[in-house]
Design a protein around this motif. Structure first.
Motif, PDB file in Angstrom:
ATOM      1  N   SER A  12       0.846  -1.194   0.000  1.00 28.44           N
ATOM      2  CA  SER A  12       0.000   0.000   0.000  1.00 28.44           C
ATOM      3  C   SER A  12       0.881   1.244   0.000  1.00 28.44           C
ATOM      4  CB  SER A  12      -0.933   0.025   1.207  1.00 28.44           C
ATOM      5  OG  SER A  12      -0.197   0.168   2.412  1.00 28.44           O
ATOM      6  N   ILE A  13       0.314   2.334  -0.523  1.00 28.61           N
ATOM      7  CA  ILE A  13       0.984   3.638  -0.518  1.00 28.61           C
ATOM      8  C   ILE A  13       0.133   4.601   0.282  1.00 28.61           C
ATOM      9  CG2 ILE A  13       1.941   5.505  -1.889  1.00 28.61           C
ATOM     10  CD1 ILE A  13       2.217   3.572  -4.217  1.00 28.61           C
ATOM     11  N   ARG A  30      -2.565  12.218  -7.758  1.00 28.95           N
ATOM     12  CA  ARG A  30      -2.054  10.845  -7.720  1.00 28.95           C
ATOM     13  C   ARG A  30      -3.029   9.922  -8.417  1.00 28.95           C
ATOM     14  NH1 ARG A  30      -1.459   9.214  -1.548  1.00 28.95           N
ATOM     15  NH2 ARG A  30      -1.373   7.063  -2.354  1.00 28.95           N
ATOM     16  N   ASP A  31      -2.496   8.814  -8.901  1.00 36.41           N
ATOM     17  CA  ASP A  31      -3.299   7.757  -9.501  1.00 36.41           C
ATOM     18  C   ASP A  31      -2.963   6.493  -8.723  1.00 36.41           C
ATOM     19  OD1 ASP A  31      -4.261   5.604 -11.062  1.00 36.41           O
ATOM     20  OD2 ASP A  31      -4.136   6.807 -12.891  1.00 36.41           O
ATOM     21  N   ASN A  32      -3.822   6.116  -7.813  1.00 27.55           N
ATOM     22  CA  ASN A  32      -3.525   4.992  -6.932  1.00 27.55           C
ATOM     23  C   ASN A  32      -3.407   3.674  -7.710  1.00 27.55           C
ATOM     24  OD1 ASN A  32      -3.484   6.601  -4.615  1.00 27.55           O
ATOM     25  ND2 ASN A  32      -5.686   6.373  -4.306  1.00 27.55           N
ATOM     26  N   SER A  67       4.242   0.579   2.328  1.00 27.63           N
ATOM     27  CA  SER A  67       4.466  -0.707   2.974  1.00 27.63           C
ATOM     28  C   SER A  67       4.594  -1.766   1.885  1.00 27.63           C
ATOM     29  CB  SER A  67       3.335  -1.048   3.948  1.00 27.63           C
ATOM     30  OG  SER A  67       2.095  -1.085   3.273  1.00 27.63           O
ATOM     31  N   SER A  68       5.508  -2.678   2.070  1.00 27.62           N
ATOM     32  CA  SER A  68       5.763  -3.695   1.054  1.00 27.62           C
ATOM     33  C   SER A  68       4.988  -4.964   1.362  1.00 27.62           C
ATOM     34  CB  SER A  68       7.260  -4.002   0.988  1.00 27.62           C
ATOM     35  OG  SER A  68       7.675  -4.630   2.196  1.00 27.62           O
ATOM     36  N   THR A  69       4.889  -5.822   0.370  1.00 28.83           N
ATOM     37  CA  THR A  69       4.169  -7.078   0.555  1.00 28.83           C
ATOM     38  C   THR A  69       4.884  -7.987   1.557  1.00 28.83           C
ATOM     39  OG1 THR A  69       5.312  -8.005  -1.357  1.00 28.83           O
ATOM     40  CG2 THR A  69       3.134  -7.033  -1.735  1.00 28.83           C
ATOM     41  N   TRP A 105       2.856  -4.456   7.639  1.00 29.84           N
ATOM     42  CA  TRP A 105       2.622  -3.669   8.851  1.00 29.84           C
ATOM     43  C   TRP A 105       3.620  -2.534   9.023  1.00 29.84           C
ATOM     44  CZ3 TRP A 105       4.465  -8.583   8.438  1.00 29.84           C
ATOM     45  CH2 TRP A 105       5.821  -8.765   8.765  1.00 29.84           C
ATOM     46  N   ARG A 106       4.694  -2.523   8.219  1.00 27.79           N
ATOM     47  CA  ARG A 106       5.766  -1.552   8.365  1.00 27.79           C
ATOM     48  C   ARG A 106       5.714  -0.525   7.252  1.00 27.79           C
ATOM     49  NH1 ARG A 106      10.481  -4.604   7.798  1.00 27.79           N
ATOM     50  NH2 ARG A 106      10.174  -5.294   9.952  1.00 27.79           N
TER      51      ARG A 106
END
Length: 122
Positions: free
Chosen positions: A30-31, A71-73, A100-102, A106-107
């Motif tokens: 996610s961004i 932005r373009d999510n 957060s990366s796959t 949580w980070r």
């Protein structure tokens, strides 16, 4: 690994326009917030504009009414439309995103692009 890649900088005359783009690559879960910063020679890096994942934006007073962040999510991209450019807008512009990366959803980590030069001069 996550990477931000900017494009769109260059030389423009005062009063002209440029559009910067920043693409996020990698194993992204996610961004969150995204933003644009700039750093002029001999000065500290400063926030130009920021935008939340929901699309709420805020701007530095010096660019209000002239710059627009978006932005373009779906495409994992952000943009900075710069109009009525002034010589004092000359700087290296950096995109920033809290991602957060796959591998660790949580980070949240703050990532930076490599920077793109914007020069406003006649």
């Amino acid at each position: 690994q996550v990477q931000l890649v900017e494009s769109g900088g260059g030389l423009v005359q005062p009063g002209g326009s440029l559009r910067l783009a920043c693409a996020a690559y990698g194993r992204i879960f996610s961004i969150n917030d995204m933003g644009w910063y700039r750093q002029a020679p001999g000065k500290e890096r400063e926030l130009v504009a920021a935008i939340t994942s929901g699309g709420s934006a805020n701007y530095a007073d010096s660019v209000k009414g002239r710059f627009t962040i978006s932005r373009d999510n779906a495409k994992k991209m952000e943009y900075l439309q710069m109009n009525s450019l002034k010589p004092e807008d000359t700087a290296v512009y950096y995109c920033n995103a809290d991602i957060s990366s796959t591998g660790a959803p949580w980070r949240v980590t703050s990532y930076w692009g490599q920077g793109t030069q914007v020069t406003v001069s006649s």
